[in-house]
Design a protein around this motif. Structure first.
Motif, PDB file in Angstrom:
ATOM      1  N   HIS A 121      70.069  17.245  84.899  1.00 56.90           N
ATOM      2  CA  HIS A 121      70.645  16.611  86.086  1.00 56.90           C
ATOM      3  C   HIS A 121      69.820  15.392  86.486  1.00 56.90           C
ATOM      4  N   GLN A 122      68.499  15.539  86.430  1.00 52.03           N
ATOM      5  CA  GLN A 122      67.628  14.421  86.807  1.00 52.03           C
ATOM      6  C   GLN A 122      67.794  13.244  85.846  1.00 52.03           C
ATOM      7  N   ARG A 148      72.221   6.923  86.249  1.00 48.33           N
ATOM      8  CA  ARG A 148      73.203   6.363  87.181  1.00 48.33           C
ATOM      9  C   ARG A 148      72.536   5.412  88.168  1.00 48.33           C
ATOM     10  N   THR A 149      71.349   5.796  88.656  1.00 51.89           N
ATOM     11  CA  THR A 149      70.621   4.982  89.634  1.00 51.89           C
ATOM     12  C   THR A 149      70.307   3.595  89.075  1.00 51.89           C
ATOM     13  N   VAL A 208      61.469  10.349  82.740  1.00 51.33           N
ATOM     14  CA  VAL A 208      61.888  11.404  83.647  1.00 51.33           C
ATOM     15  C   VAL A 208      60.852  12.521  83.576  1.00 51.33           C
ATOM     16  N   ASP A 224      68.086  21.477  85.573  1.00 51.98           N
ATOM     17  CA  ASP A 224      67.515  20.589  86.590  1.00 51.98           C
ATOM     18  C   ASP A 224      67.040  19.289  85.954  1.00 51.98           C
ATOM     19  N   ARG A 281      76.862  18.511  80.254  1.00 54.15           N
ATOM     20  CA  ARG A 281      77.178  17.857  81.537  1.00 54.15           C
ATOM     21  C   ARG A 281      77.998  16.583  81.326  1.00 54.15           C
ATOM     22  N   GLU A 310      70.475  12.477  84.183  1.00 53.71           N
ATOM     23  CA  GLU A 310      71.781  11.909  84.532  1.00 53.71           C
ATOM     24  C   GLU A 310      71.676  11.047  85.797  1.00 53.71           C
ATOM     25  N   GLU A 311      71.002  11.553  86.816  1.00 52.86           N
ATOM     26  CA  GLU A 311      70.856  10.823  88.072  1.00 52.86           C
ATOM     27  C   GLU A 311      70.062   9.522  87.901  1.00 52.86           C
ATOM     28  N   VAL A 312      68.961   9.598  87.151  1.00 53.40           N
ATOM     29  CA  VAL A 312      68.144   8.403  86.930  1.00 53.40           C
ATOM     30  C   VAL A 312      68.963   7.336  86.195  1.00 53.40           C
TER      31      VAL A 312
END
Length: 170
Positions: free
Chosen positions: A157-158, A164-165, A146, A154, A24, A160-162
């Motif tokens: 992705h989580q 970025r957040t 996480v 999934d 990713r 990656e999102e955490v």
């Protein structure tokens, strides 16, 4: 750019999630277990049987202390957190992400003989005892936690999102 260091119990999917996350992010992927096997010329289970737990942990720690890379997702062995030197070195250029998985799920994924799976633990210690021993170390070294989800993409992705957040540079 910093590395992403995946820590957590055996059976949490660090290797499969790590590969998906590296894809990713267009990062390189390194599985420390593979490096241990290459260095010893034997499968993890055979290293544990022939050389013993202390030799295995020393080899794992040395590999962690000597690993130098950038833009890499690193899947550590579940016992890497037992090496303070290795974790300190890895975190100098990396963010440690604990893939937290409920003990019930981990237990379902483990064979009867943990040595067969290449799990570094004293003889007679079951997965629950290993979890209790290591959980405080995962918490100590984790920059992010996480919750592991069904499906490695999934979870990737989580992660990656955490990241970025919380404003971590990817």
């Amino acid at each position: 750019m910093k590395n992403i260091i995946l820590i957590g119990m055996p059976g949490t999917g660090k290797s499969v999630v790590g590969r998906a996350l590296a894809d990713r992010l267009h990062y390189t992927f390194v599985d420390v277990d593979d490096l241990i096997v290459q260095a010893a010329g034997q499968p993890l289970s055979e290293i544990l049987r022939s050389q013993g737990l202390d030799a295995f942990l020393a080899l794992e720690g040395r590999i962690g202390e000597e690993l130098t890379c950038e833009n890499t997702v690193i899947a550590t062995g579940g016992s890497m957190v037992l090496s303070e030197g290795a974790m300190a070195h890895l975190k100098e250029n990396g963010v440690a992400v604990w893939l937290e998985t409920p003990l019930s799920q981990i237990s379902e994924r483990m064979p009867e003989d943990l040595t067969d799976r290449g799990i570094a633990a004293p003889a007679g210690m079951d997965i629950r005892q290993i979890y209790r021993q290591r959980e405080p170390l995962y918490a100590k070294y984790a920059d992010l936690i996480v919750a592991s989800r069904p499906g490695e993409d999934d979870t990737a992705h989580q992660v990656e999102e955490v990241m970025r957040t919380v404003g971590m540079q990817l």
